[in-house]
Structures are given as structure tokens and as C-alpha cells.
Design a protein around this motif. Structure first.
Motif, short mmCIF file in Angstrom:
data_model
loop_
_atom_site.label_atom_id
_atom_site.label_comp_id
_atom_site.label_asym_id
_atom_site.label_seq_id
_atom_site.Cartn_x
_atom_site.Cartn_y
_atom_site.Cartn_z
N LYS A 143 0.84 -0.98 -0.30
CA LYS A 143 -0.54 -0.05 -0.07
C LYS A 143 0.32 1.22 -0.16
CE LYS A 143 -3.86 -1.91 2.25
NZ LYS A 143 -5.09 -1.67 2.98
N LEU A 144 2.18 0.88 1.14
CA LEU A 144 3.02 2.34 0.79
C LEU A 144 3.46 2.49 -0.68
CD1 LEU A 144 4.71 3.57 2.47
CD2 LEU A 144 6.20 2.64 2.84
N ILE A 145 4.43 1.11 -1.42
CA ILE A 145 4.55 1.33 -1.61
C ILE A 145 4.01 2.02 -3.13
CG2 ILE A 145 5.66 0.17 -4.34
CD1 ILE A 145 6.20 -2.05 -2.12
N ASP A 146 1.91 2.00 -3.48
CA ASP A 146 2.13 1.86 -4.73
C ASP A 146 1.38 3.71 -4.00
OD1 ASP A 146 -0.53 1.26 -6.36
OD2 ASP A 146 -1.56 2.40 -4.81
N SER A 147 1.20 4.04 -2.94
CA SER A 147 0.56 5.59 -2.31
C SER A 147 1.97 5.97 -3.52
CB SER A 147 0.79 5.78 -0.73
OG SER A 147 2.44 5.94 -0.33
N LEU A 148 3.44 5.84 -3.16
CA LEU A 148 4.44 6.31 -3.70
C LEU A 148 4.41 6.15 -5.30
CD1 LEU A 148 6.79 5.10 -0.43
CD2 LEU A 148 5.90 7.95 -1.11
N GLY A 149 3.90 5.66 -5.89
CA GLY A 149 4.11 5.99 -6.86
C GLY A 149 4.43 4.67 -7.57
N PHE A 150 5.03 3.39 -6.84
CA PHE A 150 5.57 2.76 -7.37
C PHE A 150 4.80 1.35 -7.37
CE2 PHE A 150 8.62 5.87 -6.50
CZ PHE A 150 9.81 6.26 -7.34
N ARG A 151 6.00 0.21 -8.16
CA ARG A 151 5.22 -0.68 -8.23
C ARG A 151 6.40 -1.72 -6.68
NH1 ARG A 151 6.63 -3.56 -12.28
NH2 ARG A 151 6.74 -2.21 -13.75
N PRO A 152 6.33 -3.21 -6.95
CA PRO A 152 7.40 -3.90 -5.38
C PRO A 152 8.55 -3.59 -6.86
CG PRO A 152 5.68 -4.68 -5.70
CD PRO A 152 5.11 -4.00 -6.33
N GLU A 153 8.87 -4.23 -8.46
CA GLU A 153 9.41 -4.35 -8.69
C GLU A 153 10.39 -3.02 -9.14
OE1 GLU A 153 6.28 -7.00 -10.02
OE2 GLU A 153 6.93 -5.11 -9.72
N THR A 154 9.92 -2.20 -8.57
CA THR A 154 10.63 -1.21 -9.00
C THR A 154 10.90 0.57 -8.10
OG1 THR A 154 8.53 0.70 -8.85
CG2 THR A 154 9.19 -0.31 -11.41
N PHE A 155 10.16 -0.42 -6.92
CA PHE A 155 10.52 0.58 -6.14
C PHE A 155 12.24 0.73 -5.80
CE2 PHE A 155 9.49 0.82 -0.90
CZ PHE A 155 8.92 2.09 -1.49
N ILE A 156 13.23 -0.20 -5.66
CA ILE A 156 14.32 0.06 -5.39
C ILE A 156 15.15 1.40 -6.30
CG2 ILE A 156 15.15 -1.69 -7.15
CD1 ILE A 156 16.69 -2.52 -4.12
N GLY A 157 14.23 1.70 -7.32
CA GLY A 157 14.75 2.97 -7.77
C GLY A 157 14.36 4.01 -7.41
N MET A 158 13.68 4.28 -6.45
CA MET A 158 13.44 5.41 -5.76
C MET A 158 15.00 5.91 -4.50
SD MET A 158 10.23 6.58 -2.83
CE MET A 158 11.00 5.90 -1.82
N PHE A 159 15.12 4.94 -4.33
CA PHE A 159 16.36 5.15 -4.00
C PHE A 159 18.09 5.80 -4.05
CE2 PHE A 159 13.51 2.69 -1.85
CZ PHE A 159 13.72 3.09 -0.45
N ILE A 160 17.72 6.90 -4.50
CA ILE A 160 19.18 7.80 -5.12
C ILE A 160 20.69 8.20 -4.17
CG2 ILE A 160 19.65 9.99 -6.46
CD1 ILE A 160 17.62 9.10 -7.76
N PRO A 161 21.13 7.41 -4.33
CA PRO A 161 22.75 7.29 -3.69
C PRO A 161 23.16 8.47 -3.73
CG PRO A 161 23.43 5.35 -5.23
CD PRO A 161 21.48 6.13 -5.51
N ASN A 162 23.80 8.92 -1.94
CA ASN A 162 23.88 10.72 -1.74
C ASN A 162 24.35 9.76 -0.46
OD1 ASN A 162 24.67 12.62 -1.79
ND2 ASN A 162 22.51 14.30 -3.40
N THR A 163 24.66 11.24 0.08
CA THR A 163 24.57 11.69 1.67
C THR A 163 23.81 12.40 1.97
OG1 THR A 163 27.21 11.85 1.89
CG2 THR A 163 26.13 12.10 3.51
N TYR A 164 23.07 12.28 3.55
CA TYR A 164 21.49 12.55 3.60
C TYR A 164 21.52 12.48 5.24
CZ TYR A 164 19.54 10.98 -0.47
OH TYR A 164 19.19 10.28 -2.09
N GLU A 165 21.50 13.39 5.61
CA GLU A 165 21.59 14.05 6.99
C GLU A 165 20.49 13.99 8.14
OE1 GLU A 165 23.88 17.19 9.45
OE2 GLU A 165 21.83 17.78 8.97
N PHE A 166 20.30 12.62 9.16
CA PHE A 166 18.71 12.23 9.29
C PHE A 166 19.35 12.47 11.26
CE2 PHE A 166 18.78 9.63 5.50
CZ PHE A 166 17.44 9.90 5.23
#
Length: 348
Positions: A143-166
Motif C-alpha cells: 500500500k505504501l509502495i503504491d501510494s508513492l507511485g511505484f510497484r514492488p519491482e520498481t521501488f528500489i529505484g526510488m533510492f538515489i545514492p547520496n549523503t543524507y542527514e537524518f
């Protein structure tokens, strides 16, 4: 009488001075001698915090710290978090920091190459208070994956390599939401325009970029390799990309170093020796360099490439199958000679 008053006043003054000095030493005096990162997990007991501080070697006067902590009720109220104790900090500041969750942000570097959502959950679980199981549950929430506009097969492509601060205590949902914002920011107007001009969607670009990093770590060659695959797609040729076949065997035969004929027979949508076009989604998180190499692919008439027999990580490119076969023979000959040499050295 006057003498008595003077004595009483002097005694009171001394008492005030002693009290003030004790108060200063207990709460206000600098008491951190070296930097130390204190991590307090959700559900931690106060005894664990005490043990971590005692063994850290960062506190100059442990007795005064524990006295201050007891008086301020730190054992009753403390917050999970990642706290950086720095030289010069007082006991009072440390206590307030832990009690009020004045967390120090943590920098997380996502380098790419992670192949699965389980692998991503494992990475994120090692960086935050939430463990890998909690991240896996969120990353596999359809449900979360779908709400973000992805499918389970494509979801890993949402994560862009970079340095982030959390913040270390950020929830998996918050962290995933942040990655979505970064993804949308990355795909600015220019990148979307370049993808559109190629006739490709964001997912298709990310998928092709993930194949490119499966072929090479050499960023200078990435645009050439991307261009070979673009040429193949436009001609309706099968990609015949070895990394996709390796990915298809990921669960049943992980760690394949060299593809054999039997590997090519697997009936999987990721087997680009069997099926035309791109696979359903990325086979790894592609690096930014790989993504840019697809969007700015090198235009050429190359349709083939083969690792060089020098084993330097680069490739020979060819426009015809005949040229490619010659390059392949040279590589295979060198590979067999190298393997024979290794076996001889092992036997010696």
C-alpha cells in the motif's frame, strides 16, 4: 555579641562558597574530556546508559556526573537518541540533552549497488535505531509502495545514492518519505526532459543504469555501455545483459562469478537473453554516475562489448558480431591461461 555575628556571617559565607563550588562542580563545570557518541536505543534501561558512559572514558569526573544525574532525575526521564558528547560540555548540558532529545543528526551515505529491498532494509537497519525487520516491513508494504507511485519491482529505484542527514531515531516511514522527496528533487525538469527525449520513463532509465553498474565500475566507460544498450533497444535486439541473468539467479544461486550456458535457460522476466526489452525494474540501486551515463549516453554504432584480455576492468567495443567474436576469443583465451596459471600456483 558582635564577634559572634561576625563568626556566624563568616561561617555562612564559607558555606555559601562551598555550596556554590559544589553546585558548579556538579552541574556547570566542563566534564567531557573527549568526544564520544552515546546511542540510546528505544527500550534501553538506565543501567545501560550508565554502563556506556562509565566505560566511555569521555567523562572526567564520573562521581559528579552520577550525582548530577541523580539530582535531575535522569534515571526517571531520558529519551532514545544519538548524542555526541563534546569536550567542554557540563553535566547539566549532557543531562538536558538526553532528557530533551537534543539529538545530533547523523550523516548516512547510500552508495548504491544494493540489489534487493531486503538488502536495503539491512543497510538502513544498521544505521538507525529501528532495526532491519522494521525497515523490511515498511519497504515491503504494498500500500505504501503504491501510494508513492511505484510497484514492488520498481521501488528500489526510488533510492538515489547520496549523503543524507537524518535523526538517528527517525521512523522508517519518515526516512522512506525523505527518500521520496529526494527522488522527486533529483528528477528535476532537465532529467525528465532527457528521459522523455530518449523515449524512456524514469523507471526505465533507472533500470538501464542498474544494468550499467552491473557491467562496469569504470565511470568513463558507462556512457559507452549505456549507448550499446540503447542501440540494442532501438533495433529490437535482446539486451543479453549478463547482470540481469545473475540477478535472476540471486535467490537460488547467489554469487555467480561466471555465467554458464545452463544459467541462460532460466525462465525469468529478468533473463534478457530470453526476453526482449528491459527487465521489470532495477536489478540494483544505480549510482548517480550510472544514471547520468544513461541520460547522456554516448552515441555510436556499437552493438557489442567484451571485457579486455588485460583484465583492467575496461572493455573492447564492436559494431559487428564478427568483431565481437574476435574480442571474445581473445578474452576467453586470456581467461583460460590465467585460470591455468592460478591452479599451477596453488598446486606448487
Amino acid at each position: 555579641m558582635r564577634k559572634t555575628l561576625i563568626i556566624i556571617s563568616a561561617a555562612a559565607a564559607v558555606a555559601v562558597i562551598i555550596f556554590g563550588l559544589r553546585y558548579y562542580l556538579t552541574f556547570k563545570a566542563p566534564n567531557v574530556t573527549e568526544e564520544y557518541v552515546l546511542t540510546i536505543h528505544s527500550g534501553s534501561a538506565y543501567s545501560e546508559i550508565e554502563a556506556a558512559i562509565d566505560s566511555s572514558g569521555a567523562i572526567g569526573n564520573l562521581r559528579s556526573f552520577h550525582r548530577a544525574a541523580d539530582r535531575r532525575g535522569l534515571n526517571i526521564h531520558f529519551e532514545p537518541g544519538r548524542y555526541v558528547l563534546k569536550p567542554g560540555m557540563s553535566n547539566q548540558y549532557i543531562i538536558r540533552m538526553i532528557a530533551n532529545r537534543w539529538e545530533t543528526p547523523v550523516k548516512i551515505t547510500l552508495r548504491g549497488y544494493i540489489k534487493t529491498l531486503d538488502g536495503l532494509a539491512s543497510f538502513l537497519g544498521s544505521q538507525f535505531d529501528a532495526d532491519s525487520a522494521k525497515f523490511a516491513a515498511v519497504l515491503q508494504d504494498h500500500k505504501l509502495i503504491d501510494s508513492l507511485g511505484f510497484r514492488p519491482e520498481t521501488f528500489i529505484g526510488m533510492f538515489i545514492p547520496n549523503t543524507y542527514e537524518f535523526y538517528w531515531t527517525s521512523s522508517p516511514e519518515t526516512i522512506i518519505g525523505r527518500f521520496k522527496k529526494e527522488y522527486d528533487a533529483f528528477w528535476n525538469g532537465e532529467r525528465d526532459s532527457l528521459a522523455s527525449a530518449m523515449g524512456m520513463s524514469r523507471n526505465e532509465v533507472m533500470t538501464l543504469a542498474s544494468i550499467v553498474i552491473g557491467e562496469t565500475n569504470n565511470e568513463q566507460e558507462m556512457p559507452l555501455i549505456a549507448g550499446v544498450y540503447v542501440n540494442r533497444l532501438r533495433r529490437g535486439m535482446k539486451l543479453q545483459a549478463c547482470p540481469t541473468v545473475i540477478y535472476a539467479h540471486l535467490k537460488t544461486e547467489p554469487g555467480i562469478r561466471r555465467l554458464l550456458t545452463r544459467h541462460l535457460a532460466i525462465n525469468s522476466p529478468y533473463n534478457t537473453y530470453m526476453h526482449k526489452g528491459l527487465p521489470p525494474g532495477p536489478i540494483a540501486i544505480p549510482t548517480q554516475a550510472a544514471i547520468e551515463s544513461v541520460l547522456h549516453y554516448a552515441k555510436s554504432d556499437y552493438l557489442y562489448f567484451c571485457a579486455k584480455p588485460e583484465f583492467d576492468g575496461t572493455h573492447n567495443f564492436a559494431s559487428t558480431y564478427r568483431e565481437h567474436k574476435a574480442n571474445s576469443r581473445a578474452y576467453n583465451k586470456a581467461f583460460k591461461e590465467r585460470e591455468a596459471s592460478r591452479k599451477a600456483s596453488s598446486a606448487a
